[in-house]
Design an enzyme around this catalytic site. Sequence first.
Site, PDB file in Angstrom:
ATOM      1  N   THR A 187      27.420 -16.238   7.307  1.00  0.00           N
ATOM      2  CA  THR A 187      27.800 -16.114   8.726  1.00  0.00           C
ATOM      3  C   THR A 187      26.547 -15.867   9.564  1.00  0.00           C
ATOM      4  O   THR A 187      26.640 -15.435  10.700  1.00  0.00           O
ATOM      5  CB  THR A 187      28.777 -14.933   8.947  1.00  0.00           C
ATOM      6  OG1 THR A 187      28.193 -13.756   8.400  1.00  0.00           O
ATOM      7  CG2 THR A 187      30.127 -15.182   8.330  1.00  0.00           C
ATOM      8  N   SER A 188      25.359 -16.134   8.978  1.00  0.00           N
ATOM      9  CA  SER A 188      24.121 -15.803   9.695  1.00  0.00           C
ATOM     10  C   SER A 188      23.541 -17.008  10.429  1.00  0.00           C
ATOM     11  O   SER A 188      23.761 -17.165  11.621  1.00  0.00           O
ATOM     12  CB  SER A 188      23.112 -15.224   8.715  1.00  0.00           C
ATOM     13  OG  SER A 188      22.815 -13.910   9.097  1.00  0.00           O
ATOM     14  N   ARG A 189      22.806 -17.835   9.728  1.00  0.00           N
ATOM     15  CA  ARG A 189      22.273 -19.074  10.310  1.00  0.00           C
ATOM     16  C   ARG A 189      22.266 -20.131   9.217  1.00  0.00           C
ATOM     17  O   ARG A 189      21.921 -19.843   8.065  1.00  0.00           O
ATOM     18  CB  ARG A 189      20.850 -18.879  10.839  1.00  0.00           C
ATOM     19  CG  ARG A 189      20.756 -18.108  12.157  1.00  0.00           C
ATOM     20  CD  ARG A 189      21.360 -18.890  13.345  1.00  0.00           C
ATOM     21  NE  ARG A 189      21.279 -18.155  14.598  1.00  0.00           N
ATOM     22  CZ  ARG A 189      22.221 -17.354  15.073  1.00  0.00           C
ATOM     23  NH1 ARG A 189      23.347 -17.179  14.414  1.00  0.00           N
ATOM     24  NH2 ARG A 189      22.059 -16.731  16.226  1.00  0.00           N
ATOM     25  N   CYS A 237      20.792 -11.814   7.134  1.00  0.00           N
ATOM     26  CA  CYS A 237      19.417 -11.659   7.625  1.00  0.00           C
ATOM     27  C   CYS A 237      19.143 -12.756   8.658  1.00  0.00           C
ATOM     28  O   CYS A 237      19.854 -13.753   8.720  1.00  0.00           O
ATOM     29  CB  CYS A 237      18.427 -11.733   6.457  1.00  0.00           C
ATOM     30  SG  CYS A 237      18.496 -13.290   5.572  1.00  0.00           S
ATOM     31  N   PRO A 238      18.107 -12.574   9.480  1.00  0.00           N
ATOM     32  CA  PRO A 238      17.817 -13.607  10.488  1.00  0.00           C
ATOM     33  C   PRO A 238      17.178 -14.832   9.856  1.00  0.00           C
ATOM     34  O   PRO A 238      16.643 -14.765   8.737  1.00  0.00           O
ATOM     35  CB  PRO A 238      16.828 -12.914  11.426  1.00  0.00           C
ATOM     36  CG  PRO A 238      16.203 -11.842  10.625  1.00  0.00           C
ATOM     37  CD  PRO A 238      17.193 -11.426   9.570  1.00  0.00           C
ATOM     38  N   GLU A 298      24.108 -27.947  12.616  1.00  0.00           N
ATOM     39  CA  GLU A 298      25.335 -27.759  13.397  1.00  0.00           C
ATOM     40  C   GLU A 298      25.175 -28.106  14.875  1.00  0.00           C
ATOM     41  O   GLU A 298      26.167 -28.344  15.576  1.00  0.00           O
ATOM     42  CB  GLU A 298      25.827 -26.304  13.287  1.00  0.00           C
ATOM     43  CG  GLU A 298      24.946 -25.298  14.041  1.00  0.00           C
ATOM     44  CD  GLU A 298      25.437 -23.851  13.920  1.00  0.00           C
ATOM     45  OE1 GLU A 298      25.747 -23.429  12.794  1.00  0.00           O
ATOM     46  OE2 GLU A 298      25.494 -23.166  14.945  1.00  0.00           O
ATOM     47  N   HIS A 357      30.941 -21.744  13.666  1.00  0.00           N
ATOM     48  CA  HIS A 357      30.145 -20.673  14.293  1.00  0.00           C
ATOM     49  C   HIS A 357      31.056 -19.801  15.167  1.00  0.00           C
ATOM     50  O   HIS A 357      30.817 -19.602  16.354  1.00  0.00           O
ATOM     51  CB  HIS A 357      28.993 -21.259  15.125  1.00  0.00           C
ATOM     52  CG  HIS A 357      27.828 -20.317  15.217  1.00  0.00           C
ATOM     53  ND1 HIS A 357      26.533 -20.693  15.012  1.00  0.00           N
ATOM     54  CD2 HIS A 357      27.771 -18.975  15.488  1.00  0.00           C
ATOM     55  CE1 HIS A 357      25.724 -19.650  15.164  1.00  0.00           C
ATOM     56  NE2 HIS A 357      26.468 -18.593  15.453  1.00  0.00           N
ATOM     57  N   ASP A 364      30.134 -20.259   8.085  1.00  0.00           N
ATOM     58  CA  ASP A 364      30.407 -20.236   9.526  1.00  0.00           C
ATOM     59  C   ASP A 364      29.280 -20.932  10.280  1.00  0.00           C
ATOM     60  O   ASP A 364      29.384 -21.141  11.488  1.00  0.00           O
ATOM     61  CB  ASP A 364      30.538 -18.779  10.014  1.00  0.00           C
ATOM     62  CG  ASP A 364      30.960 -18.702  11.474  1.00  0.00           C
ATOM     63  OD1 ASP A 364      31.959 -19.364  11.823  1.00  0.00           O
ATOM     64  OD2 ASP A 364      30.284 -18.012  12.263  1.00  0.00           O
TER      65      ASP A 364
HETATM   66  P1  NAI Z   1      19.838  -7.018  12.497  1.00  0.00           P
HETATM   67  O1  NAI Z   1      18.531  -7.307  13.131  1.00  0.00           O
HETATM   68  O2  NAI Z   1      20.555  -5.742  12.823  1.00  0.00           O
HETATM   69  O3  NAI Z   1      19.685  -7.083  10.904  1.00  0.00           O
HETATM   70  C1  NAI Z   1      18.958  -8.076  10.240  1.00  0.00           C
HETATM   71  C2  NAI Z   1      18.463  -7.476   8.935  1.00  0.00           C
HETATM   72  O4  NAI Z   1      17.779  -8.517   8.224  1.00  0.00           O
HETATM   73  C3  NAI Z   1      17.451  -6.327   9.154  1.00  0.00           C
HETATM   74  O5  NAI Z   1      17.809  -5.208   8.362  1.00  0.00           O
HETATM   75  C4  NAI Z   1      16.132  -6.937   8.707  1.00  0.00           C
HETATM   76  O6  NAI Z   1      15.258  -5.980   8.123  1.00  0.00           O
HETATM   77  C5  NAI Z   1      16.605  -7.952   7.675  1.00  0.00           C
HETATM   78  N1  NAI Z   1      15.599  -8.957   7.379  1.00  0.00           N
HETATM   79  C6  NAI Z   1      14.625  -9.451   8.189  1.00  0.00           C
HETATM   80  N2  NAI Z   1      13.877 -10.351   7.519  1.00  0.00           N
HETATM   81  C7  NAI Z   1      14.391 -10.415   6.274  1.00  0.00           C
HETATM   82  C8  NAI Z   1      14.043 -11.163   5.116  1.00  0.00           C
HETATM   83  N3  NAI Z   1      12.986 -11.993   5.103  1.00  0.00           N
HETATM   84  N4  NAI Z   1      14.788 -10.979   3.996  1.00  0.00           N
HETATM   85  C9  NAI Z   1      15.836 -10.116   3.997  1.00  0.00           C
HETATM   86  N5  NAI Z   1      16.213  -9.391   5.050  1.00  0.00           N
HETATM   87  C10 NAI Z   1      15.496  -9.536   6.186  1.00  0.00           C
HETATM   88  O7  NAI Z   1      20.755  -8.280  12.823  1.00  0.00           O
HETATM   89  P2  NAI Z   1      22.347  -8.357  12.805  1.00  0.00           P
HETATM   90  O8  NAI Z   1      22.871  -8.010  14.141  1.00  0.00           O
HETATM   91  O9  NAI Z   1      22.862  -7.657  11.606  1.00  0.00           O
HETATM   92  O10 NAI Z   1      22.552  -9.942  12.642  1.00  0.00           O
HETATM   93  C11 NAI Z   1      22.179 -10.626  11.454  1.00  0.00           C
HETATM   94  C12 NAI Z   1      22.223 -12.119  11.708  1.00  0.00           C
HETATM   95  O11 NAI Z   1      23.571 -12.522  11.952  1.00  0.00           O
HETATM   96  C13 NAI Z   1      21.480 -12.567  12.994  1.00  0.00           C
HETATM   97  O12 NAI Z   1      20.112 -12.791  12.723  1.00  0.00           O
HETATM   98  C14 NAI Z   1      22.179 -13.824  13.371  1.00  0.00           C
HETATM   99  O13 NAI Z   1      21.486 -14.916  12.809  1.00  0.00           O
HETATM  100  C15 NAI Z   1      23.544 -13.720  12.688  1.00  0.00           C
HETATM  101  N6  NAI Z   1      24.645 -13.703  13.655  1.00  0.00           N
HETATM  102  C16 NAI Z   1      25.631 -14.645  13.526  1.00  0.00           C
HETATM  103  C17 NAI Z   1      26.711 -14.667  14.393  1.00  0.00           C
HETATM  104  C18 NAI Z   1      27.830 -15.657  14.242  1.00  0.00           C
HETATM  105  O14 NAI Z   1      28.661 -15.801  15.162  1.00  0.00           O
HETATM  106  N7  NAI Z   1      27.946 -16.360  13.132  1.00  0.00           N
HETATM  107  C19 NAI Z   1      26.789 -13.719  15.514  1.00  0.00           C
HETATM  108  C20 NAI Z   1      25.726 -12.729  15.524  1.00  0.00           C
HETATM  109  C21 NAI Z   1      24.694 -12.747  14.634  1.00  0.00           C
END
Ligand code: NAI
Length: 345
Positions: A229-231, A202-203, A260, A292, A255
């Site tokens: 792997t999110s934040r 999740c974000p 970081e 990351h 990750d």
């Molecule tokens: P996305 O926007 O497709 O999915 C995020 C999901 O989280 C959505 O279904 C949303 O409803 C849900 N969400 C929002 N607020 C929430 C909460 N309070 N509790 C639970 N779920 C909640 O985003 P995507 O593309 O799947 O990316 C997810 C995260 O991955 C990004 O926000 C980013 O931080 C991270 N990311 C990390 C990378 C890395 O290299 N480590 C690269 C790309 C993204």
Amino acid sequence: MIQVAFYDTKEYDKAAFEPYGAQKDIRFRFLETKLNADTVALAEGCDAVCVFVNDQVDAAVIDRLHQYGVRLIALRSAGYNNVDVRAAYGKLHVVHVPAYSPYAVAEHAMALLLTSVRRIHKAYNRTREFNFSLNGLTGFDFHGKTVGVIGTGKIGRIFIDICRGFGMRVLAYDKYPSQDGGIEYAPLERLFEESDILSLHCPLTEETTHLIDADAIQKMKKGVVIVNTSRGGLIDAEALLEGIKARKIGAACLDVYEEEADIFFEDRSGHILNDDLLSRLISMPNVIVTSHQAFLTREALGNIAETTVNNIRSCFDRDGLCDNELCYRCGSIEQCKKDRKERCF
Ligand code: NAI
């Protein structure tokens, strides 16, 4: 000619973006430094800045960019928690790359998980020294285990599919559960109580900051494996360390890390790391940290460059409409995206 100050440039960024710079309508000023209050002046004379996850684009930086006549912040990432989108409204347009390869991130999450649970990192080091002992390398089967997935967006869903391929039971939590069925949703508490593995997708928002804290860890199964792997800010790293020391957490695959920004992406070997918490986490035998790296595949880099350049071009086009704009005109980024028929301002 659109001039773009490209902050936090790495070799792999340059290789992906340079071909677009040869196309005459856009020129990149590649800068190694990150964007923050001390480096914002380097954008003077540019039309746009191109930033990544650890550039700090807060209200003060936005005001300075605005004074310099910069009109666009082009994130070359999906996450945008490092940009004060609210402060930018009415001054600078903000665009991001909503999807470039969700597979890259989901597959990295699984790579970390397999490495950790099957002790591949330890086996690799041992056999390089002709140590063929198996003591201490016992893992566990994924088949039949419960994986709790927090956030079922693009990456979370692919991770779910991968886990299903291993025969795992998937339990998910999302603030906005998907309506199209096929995913078993449950409240967070149940995920904490029933999951053998927890993976965060999740974000990072005010609401999700330290989603995994001491309270949450206390509710988890003994031996739980946590994958992030999110934040970094989704996890209270001190609480995580305490959970590991108390043998409550079986392993952590990270990750991302909350602090970081001044550490990851750089070669710090030969330096003394000032972050005691990170040093302690890395020293744990059951913690794996990557820097990351989850996004870093050839496919993802190519897609990031293509979408970022298209975003920049669309913003400087006559109608200036860009599908990937993030703005607060409607008070909600998601709502604004759905209803937008003209430039946000
Ligand atoms: P996305 O926007 O497709 O999915 C995020 C999901 O989280 C959505 O279904 C949303 O409803 C849900 N969400 C929002 N607020 C929430 C909460 N309070 N509790 C639970 N779920 C909640 O985003 P995507 O593309 O799947 O990316 C997810 C995260 O991955 C990004 O926000 C980013 O931080 C991270 N990311 C990390 C990378 C890395 O290299 N480590 C690269 C790309 C993204």
